[in-house]
Design a protein around this motif. Structure first.
Motif, PDB file in Angstrom:
ATOM      1  N   ASN A  12       0.827  -1.204   0.000  1.00 18.14           N
ATOM      2  CA  ASN A  12       0.000   0.000   0.000  1.00 18.14           C
ATOM      3  C   ASN A  12       0.867   1.263   0.000  1.00 18.14           C
ATOM      4  N   ASP A  13       0.238   2.416   0.023  1.00 18.83           N
ATOM      5  CA  ASP A  13       0.910   3.624  -0.441  1.00 18.83           C
ATOM      6  C   ASP A  13       1.888   4.318   0.506  1.00 18.83           C
ATOM      7  N   ALA A  14       2.085   3.831   1.702  1.00 17.36           N
ATOM      8  CA  ALA A  14       2.980   4.569   2.598  1.00 17.36           C
ATOM      9  C   ALA A  14       4.453   4.267   2.353  1.00 17.36           C
ATOM     10  N   ALA A  15       4.776   3.031   1.967  1.00 19.30           N
ATOM     11  CA  ALA A  15       6.183   2.615   1.867  1.00 19.30           C
ATOM     12  C   ALA A  15       6.982   3.570   0.989  1.00 19.30           C
ATOM     13  N   THR A  16       8.161   3.974   1.490  1.00 19.96           N
ATOM     14  CA  THR A  16       9.022   4.883   0.734  1.00 19.96           C
ATOM     15  C   THR A  16      10.303   4.211   0.265  1.00 19.96           C
ATOM     16  N   SER A  17      10.685   3.094   0.894  1.00 18.73           N
ATOM     17  CA  SER A  17      11.913   2.424   0.469  1.00 18.73           C
ATOM     18  C   SER A  17      11.764   0.910   0.558  1.00 18.73           C
ATOM     19  N   ILE A  18      12.348   0.237  -0.431  1.00 20.47           N
ATOM     20  CA  ILE A  18      12.404  -1.219  -0.464  1.00 20.47           C
ATOM     21  C   ILE A  18      13.873  -1.600  -0.408  1.00 20.47           C
ATOM     22  N   GLY A  19      14.268  -2.347   0.614  1.00 17.16           N
ATOM     23  CA  GLY A  19      15.668  -2.660   0.850  1.00 17.16           C
ATOM     24  C   GLY A  19      16.261  -3.632  -0.154  1.00 17.16           C
ATOM     25  N   SER A  20      17.582  -3.766  -0.090  1.00 20.89           N
ATOM     26  CA  SER A  20      18.294  -4.698  -0.946  1.00 20.89           C
ATOM     27  C   SER A  20      17.840  -6.137  -0.670  1.00 20.89           C
ATOM     28  N   TRP A  21      17.669  -6.903  -1.741  1.00 19.59           N
ATOM     29  CA  TRP A  21      17.272  -8.311  -1.653  1.00 19.59           C
ATOM     30  C   TRP A  21      15.922  -8.515  -0.947  1.00 19.59           C
ATOM     31  N   ALA A  22      15.116  -7.480  -0.805  1.00 18.92           N
ATOM     32  CA  ALA A  22      13.898  -7.558   0.016  1.00 18.92           C
ATOM     33  C   ALA A  22      12.976  -8.700  -0.401  1.00 18.92           C
ATOM     34  N   PHE A  23      12.791  -8.887  -1.707  1.00 24.12           N
ATOM     35  CA  PHE A  23      11.891  -9.937  -2.205  1.00 24.12           C
ATOM     36  C   PHE A  23      12.616 -10.887  -3.163  1.00 24.12           C
ATOM     37  N   ALA A  24      13.922 -10.939  -3.081  1.00 26.79           N
ATOM     38  CA  ALA A  24      14.696 -11.790  -3.985  1.00 26.79           C
ATOM     39  C   ALA A  24      14.278 -13.254  -3.850  1.00 26.79           C
ATOM     40  N   GLU A  25      14.199 -13.916  -4.981  1.00 29.37           N
ATOM     41  CA  GLU A  25      13.890 -15.346  -5.048  1.00 29.37           C
ATOM     42  C   GLU A  25      12.484 -15.687  -4.539  1.00 29.37           C
ATOM     43  N   CYS A  26      11.589 -14.708  -4.590  1.00 27.87           N
ATOM     44  CA  CYS A  26      10.165 -14.973  -4.368  1.00 27.87           C
ATOM     45  C   CYS A  26       9.532 -15.072  -5.761  1.00 27.87           C
ATOM     46  N   PRO A  27       8.709 -16.079  -6.023  1.00 29.43           N
ATOM     47  CA  PRO A  27       8.189 -16.214  -7.389  1.00 29.43           C
ATOM     48  C   PRO A  27       7.338 -15.026  -7.841  1.00 29.43           C
ATOM     49  N   LEU A  28       6.465 -14.533  -6.952  1.00 26.44           N
ATOM     50  CA  LEU A  28       5.588 -13.401  -7.257  1.00 26.44           C
ATOM     51  C   LEU A  28       4.854 -13.584  -8.584  1.00 26.44           C
ATOM     52  N   ALA A  29       3.987 -14.591  -8.622  1.00 26.49           N
ATOM     53  CA  ALA A  29       3.184 -14.848  -9.812  1.00 26.49           C
ATOM     54  C   ALA A  29       2.042 -13.843  -9.849  1.00 26.49           C
ATOM     55  N   THR A  30       2.398 -12.617 -10.131  1.00 25.32           N
ATOM     56  CA  THR A  30       1.431 -11.531  -9.995  1.00 25.32           C
ATOM     57  C   THR A  30       1.833 -10.378 -10.894  1.00 25.32           C
ATOM     58  N   LYS A  70       2.520   4.282  -4.419  1.00 21.56           N
ATOM     59  CA  LYS A  70       2.824   5.534  -5.119  1.00 21.56           C
ATOM     60  C   LYS A  70       3.776   6.463  -4.376  1.00 21.56           C
ATOM     61  N   ASN A  71       4.220   6.075  -3.164  1.00 21.09           N
ATOM     62  CA  ASN A  71       5.167   6.915  -2.425  1.00 21.09           C
ATOM     63  C   ASN A  71       6.576   6.329  -2.358  1.00 21.09           C
ATOM     64  N   ILE A  72       6.795   5.174  -2.993  1.00 24.19           N
ATOM     65  CA  ILE A  72       8.123   4.564  -2.958  1.00 24.19           C
ATOM     66  C   ILE A  72       9.109   5.421  -3.737  1.00 24.19           C
ATOM     67  N   LYS A  73      10.263   5.687  -3.090  1.00 21.17           N
ATOM     68  CA  LYS A  73      11.294   6.515  -3.719  1.00 21.17           C
ATOM     69  C   LYS A  73      12.488   5.691  -4.195  1.00 21.17           C
ATOM     70  N   THR A  74      12.865   4.674  -3.411  1.00 16.86           N
ATOM     71  CA  THR A  74      14.049   3.895  -3.769  1.00 16.86           C
ATOM     72  C   THR A  74      13.755   2.397  -3.753  1.00 16.86           C
ATOM     73  N   ILE A  75      14.284   1.725  -4.768  1.00 19.65           N
ATOM     74  CA  ILE A  75      14.209   0.268  -4.870  1.00 19.65           C
ATOM     75  C   ILE A  75      15.645  -0.237  -4.780  1.00 19.65           C
ATOM     76  N   GLY A  76      15.948  -1.008  -3.751  1.00 18.63           N
ATOM     77  CA  GLY A  76      17.317  -1.397  -3.454  1.00 18.63           C
ATOM     78  C   GLY A  76      17.916  -2.391  -4.437  1.00 18.63           C
ATOM     79  N   ASP A  77      19.231  -2.590  -4.306  1.00 24.94           N
ATOM     80  CA  ASP A  77      19.940  -3.570  -5.125  1.00 24.94           C
ATOM     81  C   ASP A  77      19.316  -4.954  -4.943  1.00 24.94           C
ATOM     82  N   TYR A  78      19.100  -5.643  -6.045  1.00 22.35           N
ATOM     83  CA  TYR A  78      18.587  -7.019  -6.022  1.00 22.35           C
ATOM     84  C   TYR A  78      17.227  -7.142  -5.319  1.00 22.35           C
ATOM     85  N   ALA A  79      16.480  -6.058  -5.217  1.00 22.83           N
ATOM     86  CA  ALA A  79      15.230  -6.068  -4.439  1.00 22.83           C
ATOM     87  C   ALA A  79      14.255  -7.137  -4.927  1.00 22.83           C
ATOM     88  N   PHE A  80      14.142  -7.307  -6.240  1.00 20.76           N
ATOM     89  CA  PHE A  80      13.221  -8.304  -6.814  1.00 20.76           C
ATOM     90  C   PHE A  80      13.989  -9.295  -7.696  1.00 20.76           C
TER      91      PHE A  80
END
Length: 198
Positions: free
Chosen positions: A107-125, A131-141
């Motif tokens: 949802n809309d509050a998150a401003t940062s997604i850390g490194s490797w945050a969701f790495a190796e998750c299939p995310l069949a979606t 809409k407030n995220i500013k930074t997507i970290g290294d290897y986040a997805f």
């Protein structure tokens, strides 16, 4: 602390808000589940624990890599996650290696997604980032091999190295217009993306 049938450990930050440090699995008193069972977990992250607003998900909070920890088997049972508007920071490797995590709502509050945050998750979606995220970290997805579509909002200014690398099913990419930096190999081996998408 327990919320909607699941237990969490948390710390209180200096600003008086809470960061979840560990997902502790089902609350057997509310939601009886044998930890050895094949039951999947559909998790709605709490907005509040112990009277404190949850604003952060700590490093490896849902994905310990300690094979000897009793929490280690839990990450393979997480099937869907909804992150509420109160959460502004998703920590490094928060859900890394949750190999059955197929559905993610941020949802809309998150401003940062850390490194490797969701790495190796299939995310069949189809992934639409808040809409407030500013930074997507290294290897986040990184290596989210079932991910087919990503919408990156106008708020994002930075995409880290290999952030979507090896997302081999990714076919549709919508990039915001305010991105200032895109890291090395950010979309490496996204073999189904056309050049016009980048």
């Amino acid at each position: 602390a327990s919320y909607k049938g699941y237990n969490y450990a948390y710390t209180v930050n200096t600003d008086g808000n809470a960061t979840i440090t560990d997902f502790l699995g089902p609350d057997d008193s509310v939601n009886p589940v044998d930890s050895a069972s094949t039951v999947s977990y559909d998790i709605e992250i709490p907005t509040e624990l112990g009277g404190f607003t949850v604003t952060g998900l700590g490093r490896r909070s849902f994905s310990t890599n300690d094979h000897y920890s009793p929490l280690y088997p839990l990450k393979s049972k997480i099937q869907s996650v909804t992150i509420p508007q109160s959460v502004t920071s998703i920590g490094d490797s928060a859900f890394a290696g949750c190999h059955n995590l197929n559905s993610l709502t941020i949802n809309d509050a998150a401003t940062s997604i850390g490194s490797w945050a969701f790495a190796e998750c299939p995310l069949a979606t189809k992934l639409s980032l808040g809409k407030n995220i500013k930074t997507i970290g290294d290897y986040a997805f990184y290596d989210c091999r079932a991910l087919t579509s990503v919408t990156i909002p106008q708020s994002v200014t930075s995409i880290g190295d290999s952030a979507f690398g090896e997302c081999s099913s990714l076919e549709t990419l919508s990039l915001g217009e305010n991105i200032k930096t895109i890291g090395d190999s950010a979309f490496y081996h996204c073999i189904n993306l056309g050049k016009d998408d980048l």
